[in-house]
Design an enzyme around this catalytic site. Structure first.
Site, mmCIF file in Angstrom:
data_model
loop_
_atom_site.group_PDB
_atom_site.id
_atom_site.type_symbol
_atom_site.label_atom_id
_atom_site.label_comp_id
_atom_site.label_asym_id
_atom_site.label_seq_id
_atom_site.Cartn_x
_atom_site.Cartn_y
_atom_site.Cartn_z
ATOM 1 N N CYS A 78 26.842 -1.114 27.381
ATOM 2 C CA CYS A 78 27.581 -1.465 26.157
ATOM 3 C C CYS A 78 29.088 -1.534 26.339
ATOM 4 O O CYS A 78 29.705 -2.587 26.203
ATOM 5 C CB CYS A 78 27.288 -0.453 25.051
ATOM 6 S SG CYS A 78 25.555 -0.206 24.680
ATOM 7 N N ASP A 127 23.129 -6.404 21.161
ATOM 8 C CA ASP A 127 23.169 -5.111 21.836
ATOM 9 C C ASP A 127 21.805 -4.754 22.428
ATOM 10 O O ASP A 127 20.839 -4.600 21.675
ATOM 11 C CB ASP A 127 23.593 -4.071 20.784
ATOM 12 C CG ASP A 127 24.173 -2.817 21.391
ATOM 13 O OD1 ASP A 127 24.157 -2.686 22.619
ATOM 14 O OD2 ASP A 127 24.632 -1.959 20.610
ATOM 15 N N ASP A 128 21.714 -4.641 23.752
ATOM 16 C CA ASP A 128 20.485 -4.186 24.409
ATOM 17 C C ASP A 128 19.320 -5.140 24.188
ATOM 18 O O ASP A 128 18.207 -4.707 23.853
ATOM 19 C CB ASP A 128 20.065 -2.790 23.913
ATOM 20 C CG ASP A 128 20.942 -1.668 24.438
ATOM 21 O OD1 ASP A 128 22.071 -1.954 24.856
ATOM 22 O OD2 ASP A 128 20.490 -0.509 24.412
ATOM 23 N N ARG A 170 31.657 -4.846 26.736
ATOM 24 C CA ARG A 170 32.578 -5.208 25.650
ATOM 25 C C ARG A 170 34.016 -5.271 26.162
ATOM 26 O O ARG A 170 34.796 -6.162 25.796
ATOM 27 C CB ARG A 170 32.457 -4.209 24.498
ATOM 28 C CG ARG A 170 31.208 -4.442 23.690
ATOM 29 C CD ARG A 170 30.628 -3.170 23.083
ATOM 30 N NE ARG A 170 29.189 -3.335 23.013
ATOM 31 C CZ ARG A 170 28.554 -3.959 22.017
ATOM 32 N NH1 ARG A 170 29.237 -4.409 20.978
ATOM 33 N NH2 ARG A 170 27.252 -4.120 22.056
ATOM 34 N N HIS A 197 19.589 -2.530 19.623
ATOM 35 C CA HIS A 197 19.759 -1.191 20.213
ATOM 36 C C HIS A 197 18.950 -0.188 19.390
ATOM 37 O O HIS A 197 18.856 -0.322 18.181
ATOM 38 C CB HIS A 197 21.254 -0.840 20.169
ATOM 39 C CG HIS A 197 21.664 0.320 21.032
ATOM 40 N ND1 HIS A 197 21.162 1.586 20.868
ATOM 41 C CD2 HIS A 197 22.543 0.395 22.068
ATOM 42 C CE1 HIS A 197 21.723 2.393 21.760
ATOM 43 N NE2 HIS A 197 22.563 1.698 22.508
ATOM 44 N N ASP A 251 24.944 -7.886 25.343
ATOM 45 C CA ASP A 251 25.876 -7.076 26.148
ATOM 46 C C ASP A 251 25.233 -6.467 27.386
ATOM 47 O O ASP A 251 25.925 -6.070 28.317
ATOM 48 C CB ASP A 251 26.537 -5.995 25.292
ATOM 49 C CG ASP A 251 25.589 -4.865 24.915
ATOM 50 O OD1 ASP A 251 24.356 -5.070 24.906
ATOM 51 O OD2 ASP A 251 26.086 -3.757 24.624
ATOM 52 N N ASN A 252 23.902 -6.340 27.396
ATOM 53 C CA ASN A 252 23.193 -5.867 28.598
ATOM 54 C C ASN A 252 21.718 -6.174 28.425
ATOM 55 O O ASN A 252 21.264 -6.514 27.326
ATOM 56 C CB ASN A 252 23.407 -4.360 28.866
ATOM 57 C CG ASN A 252 23.188 -3.466 27.667
ATOM 58 O OD1 ASN A 252 24.142 -2.946 27.091
ATOM 59 N ND2 ASN A 252 21.940 -3.298 27.262
ATOM 60 N N LYS A 307 30.325 -3.707 16.038
ATOM 61 C CA LYS A 307 30.511 -2.538 16.919
ATOM 62 C C LYS A 307 31.683 -2.722 17.885
ATOM 63 O O LYS A 307 31.729 -3.704 18.608
ATOM 64 C CB LYS A 307 29.200 -2.325 17.678
ATOM 65 C CG LYS A 307 29.271 -1.460 18.918
ATOM 66 C CD LYS A 307 27.879 -1.215 19.475
ATOM 67 C CE LYS A 307 27.917 -0.808 20.935
ATOM 68 N NZ LYS A 307 26.580 -0.489 21.480
ATOM 69 N N HIS A 319 33.349 0.197 20.196
ATOM 70 C CA HIS A 319 32.850 0.942 21.363
ATOM 71 C C HIS A 319 33.695 0.809 22.625
ATOM 72 O O HIS A 319 33.180 0.856 23.738
ATOM 73 C CB HIS A 319 31.399 0.522 21.668
ATOM 74 C CG HIS A 319 30.611 1.602 22.359
ATOM 75 N ND1 HIS A 319 29.473 1.375 23.091
ATOM 76 C CD2 HIS A 319 30.831 2.939 22.444
ATOM 77 C CE1 HIS A 319 29.010 2.500 23.578
ATOM 78 N NE2 HIS A 319 29.820 3.473 23.203
ATOM 79 N N LYS A 353 18.923 -2.379 31.524
ATOM 80 C CA LYS A 353 20.246 -1.837 31.214
ATOM 81 C C LYS A 353 20.583 -0.700 32.189
ATOM 82 O O LYS A 353 19.703 0.136 32.463
ATOM 83 C CB LYS A 353 20.191 -1.288 29.781
ATOM 84 C CG LYS A 353 21.417 -0.541 29.313
ATOM 85 C CD LYS A 353 21.197 -0.038 27.889
ATOM 86 C CE LYS A 353 22.384 0.730 27.350
ATOM 87 N NZ LYS A 353 22.184 1.195 25.969
HETATM 88 CA CA CA Z 1 24.280 -2.384 24.829
#
Ligand code: CA
Length: 538
Positions: free
Chosen positions: A51, A13-14, A55, A199, A303-304, A108, A110, A372
């Site tokens: 995010c 994540d991030d 996903r 994140h 994810d980014n 996660k 989301h 992001k």
């Molecule tokens: Ca993310």
């Protein structure tokens, strides 16, 4: 008949393009490095800049707007912007389960708008035999909101001594593998492991943070140059692509104030990724112990791109805690949490809530620009590691074939032989958008289908070497990715006809996939009272 492979899909994540050791970074990631050394790394794999949309796209093989996740999991209007996984898509778990797989998830989710009551957009109703994790997109690593097992809230489990969310995700993933090996040895499994690290908030253990004491002392300018050199040396990046300038809003490292606090921020970020790698190490060991490492395809990606947000930015603490549900006002022992990037507070412990900021995100995304939210290379470029001893012959090779998230579903269906459905529960399902990467297991492909992106008005289309990209509300820019992947030389003025053609292709795609004009989305979100920082770029 050869046994069908198990699949472990690991998403984090991030995280920036060049943070991992095997992508030129300083962070110690021995497990991911080992998987890369015995598998493949892709140099031009892309996510969807944020995010929830990433996903949704990864899970379904579609574009996010087609699934109802145009922006985030807030109801932002009609059709593609409801913020809730719709019924015109199916998840990898639904499809593989129908094809005979057992399906597990930890981490996660989301992609559901209802965070507190189970709906048909929650994991157990979307093909998973077991789920442990969070429905919300961020939160305390010591005491996460919406911690759920199956369909039941288990936030009380975070009260167990020593709880830390990254470890909890890893340990559950290990237990699924062990339980599967004992109870279902003849069945293949799909396991989706979705980490929230790195994140924000910057939460990590002291012993992990201490490993990075001094490692970033050279500062972001020198470290960006070092990363580029390692990326070129390792064959991931082409030597003719030049390093982008430091983010113009950020000072040279030599002029930066509060260096002690800044270094601590990056050390904690590194510790977050380090802790994840330790957990992936336990997952890989569990596979080895079960004798299943060779016939399991392990996929790792982010994810980014790295996140340049400061905390809090345009939101109050009350909104973070009560409305967005991504923070706790107090620690589990009752101490007030200190919110914000205040250099008087060192990040890491449970009573802090900070982010590492723009300059370190700029380092994380070396050599690219932007972050992001944007579709420039810093927003959407991710490491992609594939490890599958029984299915991928080459060890340690790098693939330069471009690819993006919808390709993952296409690849998994290709290698498992499970068909993509035309309808599900009587509802027609949108046609799969991705292209299988399996042919690239042996060698780079000569060409691939055009790729399209849109997020909050930022947009791009890539056809062959050409990338047309827009930073909303600016005009289109055109880059030749063969010679300029770092997007330094805009060729739009020299190639007006190509710009018109590619923009027309983009508009046709946007209409087909239900992408709304940015102005319309902003108006819809204002009507919903959605907090500024979560839909505006600045
Ligand atoms: Ca993310």
């Amino acid at each position: 008949m050869q046994r069908r492979p198990n699949i472990i899909l690991i998403l984090n994540d991030d995280m920036g393009y060049s943070d991992l050791g095997c992508y030129g970074g300083e962070i110690q990631t021995p497990t991911l490095d080992r998987l890369a050394a015995n598998g493949l790394r892709f140099s031009q794999f892309y996510n969807t800049a944020r995010c929830s949309p990433s996903r949704a796209s990864l899970l379904t093989g579609l574009h996010p707007h087609q699934t109802g996740i145009g922006i985030l999991t807030y109801d932002s209007g009609p059709e593609g912007y409801a913020g809730n996984l719709n019924h015109r898509c199916v998840t990898i778990a639904q499809v593989l389960k129908a094809g005979g797989y057992r399906t597990y998830m930890s981490g996660k989710w989301h992609v559901a708008s209802n965070l507190t009551s189970p709906t048909d957009a929650w994991p157990m109703q979307r093909g998973f035999d077991a789920f442990y994790g969070t429905i919300i997109g961020a939160g305390s690593f010591y005491d996460p909101n919406t911690l759920t097992r199956g369909n039941d809230n288990v936030e009380h489990e975070a009260r167990e001594p020593g709880f830390f969310y990254t470890d909890a995700i890893s340990d559950q993933a290990v237990r699924y593998i062990q339980a599967h090996a004992a109870a279902h040895p003849q069945q293949p499994f799909f396991e989706y492991v979705a980490y929230t690290a790195p994140h924000w908030p910057l939460h990590a253990h002291d012993d992990d943070i201490a490993k990075y004491d001094g490692r970033f002392d050279a500062g972001w300018d020198t470290l960006r140059e070092e990363r580029l050199e390692r990326l070129v040396q390792s064959g991931i990046l082409d030597a003719q692509w030049k390093l982008t300038a430091r983010d113009p809003t950020q000072p040279p490292w030599t002029d930066a104030a509060h260096k002690g606090w800044l270094l601590r921020c990056m050390e904690v970020y590194a510790a977050q990724v380090d802790r994840m790698d330790q957990g992936i190490g336990r997952i890989v060991r569990a596979l080895e112990d079960a004798g299943r490492l060779d016939d399991t395809l392990i996929i790792f990606l982010a994810d980014n791109g790295a996140c340049a947000e400061d905390i809090p930015e345009g939101v109050t603490i009350e909104e973070l805690v009560d409305k967005l549900m991504i923070a706790r006002s107090h620690t589990r022992s009752g101490e007030a949490v200190k919110f914000g990037n205040d250099p008087a507070t060192m990040p890491g412990p449970e009573n802090t809530y900070q982010s590492y900021g723009t300059a370190w995100a700029n380092l994380s995304n070396t050599p690219f620009r932007l972050y992001k939210h944007w579709i420039h290379e810093g927003g959407i470029s991710t490491p992609l590691i594939l490890h599958w001893p029984a299915g991928i012959a080459q060890k340690g090779a790098i693939r330069h074939t471009p690819g993006y998230l919808p390709d993952i579903m296409a690849t998994l269906l290709d290698i498992t032989g499970v068909p993509y459905p035309a309808a599900w529960d009587g509802q027609p399902i949108a046609a799969l958008e991705g292209q299988s990467l399996a042919p690239a297991f042996d060698a780079d492909l000569d060409e691939r289908a055009p790729m399209f992106w849109e997020h909050e008005g930022n947009a791009a289309v890539r056809i062959g070497p050409w990338k047309l990209v827009r930073e909303y509300p600016k005009d289109w820019e055109l880059y030749d990715m063969r010679v300029d992947r770092t997007e330094l030389h805009d060729l739009a003025a020299q190639h007006p006809e190509r710009v018109r053609e590619m923009a027309a292709r983009y508009e046709a795609w946007a209409r087909r996939c239900g992408v709304l004009d940015r102005e319309k989305v902003v108006a819809l979100m204002r009507g919903q009272g959605v907090t500024k920082a979560f839909w505006e770029d600045e």
